[in-house]
Design a protein around this motif. Structure first.
Motif, mmCIF file in Angstrom:
data_model
loop_
_atom_site.group_PDB
_atom_site.id
_atom_site.type_symbol
_atom_site.label_atom_id
_atom_site.label_comp_id
_atom_site.label_asym_id
_atom_site.label_seq_id
_atom_site.Cartn_x
_atom_site.Cartn_y
_atom_site.Cartn_z
ATOM 1 N N VAL A 1 0.831 -1.088 -0.112
ATOM 2 C CA VAL A 1 0.018 -0.294 -0.056
ATOM 3 C C VAL A 1 0.644 0.943 0.118
ATOM 4 O O VAL A 1 0.558 2.245 -1.027
ATOM 5 C CB VAL A 1 -1.715 -0.337 0.788
ATOM 6 N N ALA A 2 2.432 1.330 0.409
ATOM 7 C CA ALA A 2 2.636 2.526 1.208
ATOM 8 C C ALA A 2 3.604 2.876 -0.693
ATOM 9 O O ALA A 2 3.589 3.393 -1.060
ATOM 10 C CB ALA A 2 4.009 2.228 1.703
ATOM 11 N N ASP A 3 4.078 1.619 -1.451
ATOM 12 C CA ASP A 3 4.528 1.928 -2.553
ATOM 13 C C ASP A 3 3.993 1.978 -3.563
ATOM 14 O O ASP A 3 4.123 2.639 -4.234
ATOM 15 C CB ASP A 3 5.035 0.255 -2.714
ATOM 16 N N TYR A 4 2.650 1.941 -3.672
ATOM 17 C CA TYR A 4 1.606 2.270 -4.199
ATOM 18 C C TYR A 4 1.676 3.856 -3.999
ATOM 19 O O TYR A 4 1.047 3.879 -4.713
ATOM 20 C CB TYR A 4 0.250 1.493 -4.099
ATOM 21 N N LEU A 5 1.383 4.422 -3.262
ATOM 22 C CA LEU A 5 0.570 5.767 -2.680
ATOM 23 C C LEU A 5 1.754 6.243 -2.913
ATOM 24 O O LEU A 5 1.640 7.486 -2.496
ATOM 25 C CB LEU A 5 0.228 5.595 -1.557
ATOM 26 N N PHE A 6 3.027 5.249 -3.012
ATOM 27 C CA PHE A 6 4.443 6.623 -2.846
ATOM 28 C C PHE A 6 4.802 7.124 -1.980
ATOM 29 O O PHE A 6 4.941 8.021 -2.265
ATOM 30 C CB PHE A 6 4.541 7.478 -4.570
ATOM 31 N N TYR A 7 4.393 6.416 -1.032
ATOM 32 C CA TYR A 7 4.576 6.810 0.718
ATOM 33 C C TYR A 7 5.927 6.272 0.994
ATOM 34 O O TYR A 7 6.653 5.354 0.452
ATOM 35 C CB TYR A 7 4.012 6.710 1.309
ATOM 36 N N ASP A 8 6.164 6.943 2.019
ATOM 37 C CA ASP A 8 7.720 6.768 3.109
ATOM 38 C C ASP A 8 7.350 5.125 3.881
ATOM 39 O O ASP A 8 6.454 5.618 3.979
ATOM 40 C CB ASP A 8 8.056 7.962 4.194
ATOM 41 N N ARG A 9 7.735 4.329 3.378
ATOM 42 C CA ARG A 9 7.859 2.935 4.552
ATOM 43 C C ARG A 9 7.601 3.413 6.141
ATOM 44 O O ARG A 9 6.832 1.540 6.665
ATOM 45 C CB ARG A 9 8.569 2.283 4.010
ATOM 46 N N GLU A 10 7.843 4.676 5.842
ATOM 47 C CA GLU A 10 7.954 4.762 7.906
ATOM 48 C C GLU A 10 6.173 4.396 8.326
ATOM 49 O O GLU A 10 6.170 4.393 9.501
ATOM 50 C CB GLU A 10 8.240 5.799 8.164
ATOM 51 N N VAL A 11 5.567 5.038 7.022
ATOM 52 C CA VAL A 11 3.804 4.455 7.942
ATOM 53 C C VAL A 11 3.634 3.373 8.027
ATOM 54 O O VAL A 11 2.202 2.872 8.889
ATOM 55 C CB VAL A 11 3.018 5.891 6.979
ATOM 56 N N VAL A 12 4.785 2.585 7.757
ATOM 57 C CA VAL A 12 3.946 1.351 8.071
ATOM 58 C C VAL A 12 4.474 0.325 9.237
ATOM 59 O O VAL A 12 3.950 -0.033 9.843
ATOM 60 C CB VAL A 12 4.488 -0.165 6.823
ATOM 61 N N ASP A 13 5.244 0.993 9.866
ATOM 62 C CA ASP A 13 6.068 1.176 11.407
ATOM 63 C C ASP A 13 4.275 1.192 12.434
ATOM 64 O O ASP A 13 4.689 0.699 13.334
ATOM 65 C CB ASP A 13 7.000 1.979 11.895
ATOM 66 N N ILE A 14 4.293 2.652 11.697
ATOM 67 C CA ILE A 14 2.406 3.185 12.504
ATOM 68 C C ILE A 14 1.752 2.719 13.026
ATOM 69 O O ILE A 14 0.747 2.025 13.812
ATOM 70 C CB ILE A 14 2.937 5.149 11.835
ATOM 71 N N PHE A 15 1.810 1.809 11.662
ATOM 72 C CA PHE A 15 0.402 1.039 11.225
ATOM 73 C C PHE A 15 0.844 -0.204 11.862
ATOM 74 O O PHE A 15 -0.869 -0.217 12.914
ATOM 75 C CB PHE A 15 0.119 0.920 9.625
ATOM 76 N N MET A 16 1.847 -0.706 12.050
ATOM 77 C CA MET A 16 2.014 -1.806 12.574
ATOM 78 C C MET A 16 1.900 -1.730 13.887
ATOM 79 O O MET A 16 1.376 -2.735 14.949
ATOM 80 C CB MET A 16 3.090 -2.424 12.544
ATOM 81 N N ASN A 17 1.972 -0.708 14.157
ATOM 82 C CA ASN A 17 1.974 -0.956 16.336
ATOM 83 C C ASN A 17 1.121 0.162 16.596
ATOM 84 O O ASN A 17 -0.014 -0.434 17.343
ATOM 85 C CB ASN A 17 2.810 0.863 16.021
ATOM 86 N N TYR A 18 -0.219 0.726 15.179
ATOM 87 C CA TYR A 18 -1.149 0.635 16.142
ATOM 88 C C TYR A 18 -2.175 -0.143 15.875
ATOM 89 O O TYR A 18 -2.977 -0.400 16.425
ATOM 90 C CB TYR A 18 -1.987 1.567 15.021
ATOM 91 N N LEU A 19 -1.580 -1.572 15.021
ATOM 92 C CA LEU A 19 -2.537 -2.558 14.758
ATOM 93 C C LEU A 19 -2.387 -3.362 16.028
ATOM 94 O O LEU A 19 -3.717 -3.664 16.591
ATOM 95 C CB LEU A 19 -2.059 -3.446 13.935
ATOM 96 N N VAL A 20 -1.342 -3.403 16.284
ATOM 97 C CA VAL A 20 -0.660 -4.547 17.279
ATOM 98 C C VAL A 20 -1.407 -4.252 18.931
ATOM 99 O O VAL A 20 -1.767 -4.299 19.758
ATOM 100 C CB VAL A 20 0.972 -4.441 18.140
#
Length: 130
Positions: free
Chosen positions: A39-58
């Motif tokens: 998703v981050a790559d599709y949106l051309f977003y910094d992959r740091e957003v995935v760390d935040i996403f996983m933090n929220y999810l956990v």
């Protein structure tokens, strides 16, 4: 390519035991993390957003009273919603702009990314619950 996820110990301690969170994640963690990077790559977003996403999810999973009994659908719903929240709040493109995260179509994009499994209303309700 697989990007390994390392969950900080303080997140693991939010549950009664590491076994509980491992039971919930099982085979999903790699797939969920890879989906986040896709998703981050599709949106051309910094992959740091995935760390935040996983933090929220956990944190969300650890806070649920039934965290050891979540269905695959519940985990998918939580994943879509927490990624939506992370992108909405923290999404920045690789060039540093946050243009896409502020567009009205973001929620509909996540409906599509869920392959229409979840409606916009369902994602918004889950966002409020989280």
């Amino acid at each position: 390519s697989f990007w390994p996820i390392h969950l900080p110990q303080e997140l693991m301690n939010l549950t009664s035991s590491i076994h509980d969170i491992n039971h919930v994640w099982g085979s999903y963690v790699e797939k969920i993390c890879q989906w986040g990077f896709d998703v981050a790559d599709y949106l051309f977003y910094d992959r740091e957003v995935v760390d935040i996403f996983m933090n929220y999810l956990v944190r969300y999973i650890a806070s649920t009273s039934t965290h050891t009994h979540l269905s695959e659908r519940q985990i998918m719903m939580a994943s879509v919603s927490t990624m939506y929240i992370a992108v909405k709040i923290h999404g920045r493109s690789v060039d540093g702009s946050d243009e896409y995260s502020r567009k009205p179509g973001l929620l509909n994009l996540f409906v599509q990314l869920s392959q229409n499994r979840f409606s916009a209303e369902t994602i918004e309700k889950m966002e409020l619950a989280i």
